[in-house]
Design an enzyme around this catalytic site. Structure first.
Site, PDB file in Angstrom:
ATOM      1  CG  ASP A 122      -0.286   0.143   2.536  1.00  0.00           C
ATOM      2  OD1 ASP A 122       0.968   0.164   2.581  1.00  0.00           O
ATOM      3  OD2 ASP A 122      -0.996   0.251   3.550  1.00  0.00           O
ATOM      4  CB  CYS A 147       0.979  -2.581   4.728  1.00  0.00           C
ATOM      5  SG  CYS A 147       0.755  -3.726   6.101  1.00  0.00           S
ATOM      6  CB  THR A 171       2.268  -2.982  11.012  1.00  0.00           C
ATOM      7  OG1 THR A 171       1.016  -3.335  10.392  1.00  0.00           O
ATOM      8  CG2 THR A 171       2.115  -1.669  11.771  1.00  0.00           C
ATOM      9  CG  HIS A 190       8.716 -26.030  11.374  1.00  0.00           C
ATOM     10  ND1 HIS A 190       8.715 -26.142  12.747  1.00  0.00           N
ATOM     11  CD2 HIS A 190       9.833 -26.678  10.943  1.00  0.00           C
ATOM     12  CE1 HIS A 190       9.778 -26.833  13.139  1.00  0.00           C
ATOM     13  NE2 HIS A 190      10.478 -27.155  12.064  1.00  0.00           N
ATOM     14  CG  HIS A 210       6.935 -29.533   9.676  1.00  0.00           C
ATOM     15  ND1 HIS A 210       6.618 -29.074  10.928  1.00  0.00           N
ATOM     16  CD2 HIS A 210       8.211 -29.993   9.743  1.00  0.00           C
ATOM     17  CE1 HIS A 210       7.660 -29.233  11.733  1.00  0.00           C
ATOM     18  NE2 HIS A 210       8.637 -29.794  11.032  1.00  0.00           N
TER      19      HIS A 210
END
Ligand code: RB5
Length: 146
Positions: free
Chosen positions: A9, A67, A69, A100, A135
């Site tokens: 963004d 973005c 965060t 994993h 996994h």
């Protein structure tokens, strides 16, 4: 050569450009920038969904979403079936997300960090293999949820 779809963004836009520039010059990667393409305020889910759908339909591809965060991008991308988007800020998280969790998109926070920090994380994400085995069972459980 893997294809990496990038999305951001406005808060991740400048960092996306810097990171793409460095990777394009230094790594053997097919880079596709899916926007945004300027600093105008925009809505991160649009770009998260765009990248997530491309990753889902393109063999040997990953996504990188930026973005402010990384949180909004990761929440949005994980709504797309088949996507396992990991929000990471260090090498341990990046490597475990591949080994994993078979993460196929890396979400990064662009604010309060530098490209010197983020570029090595992206390279590590691309170069780390999924461990499979036990996994795979867990990843299948996630993919079969809905
Ligand atoms: C935009 O201001 C900001 O909310 C966005 O970039 C992101 O951090 C959301 O999770």
């Amino acid at each position: 050569m893997p294809t990496i779809f990038f999305g951001s963004d406005h808060a991740g836009y400048l960092m996306k450009n810097i990171v793409i520039d460095v990777l394009d010059n230094e790594e053997d990667i097919d880079i596709k920038d899916l926007g945004c393409f300027n600093l105008d305020k925009c809505n991160y889910p649009e770009f998260a969904f765009r990248v997530a759908k491309k990753v889902r339909e393109t063999p040997n591809s990953f996504g990188v979403l930026l973005c402010g965060t990384g949180i909004g991008m990761s929440i949005a991308a994980n709504k797309v079936k088949g996507i396992r988007c990991a929000l990471c800020s260090n090498f341990t998280q990046v490597q475990m997300s591949r080994k994993h969790n078979d993460a196929n998109i890396l979400a990064l926070g662009a604010r309060n960090t530098t490209s010197d920090t983020l570029v090595p994380l992206i390279i590590s994400f691309i170069n780390t293999e999924f461990d499979g085995g036990r996994h795979q069972i867990r990843v299948n459980m996630i993919d079969n949820m809905d």
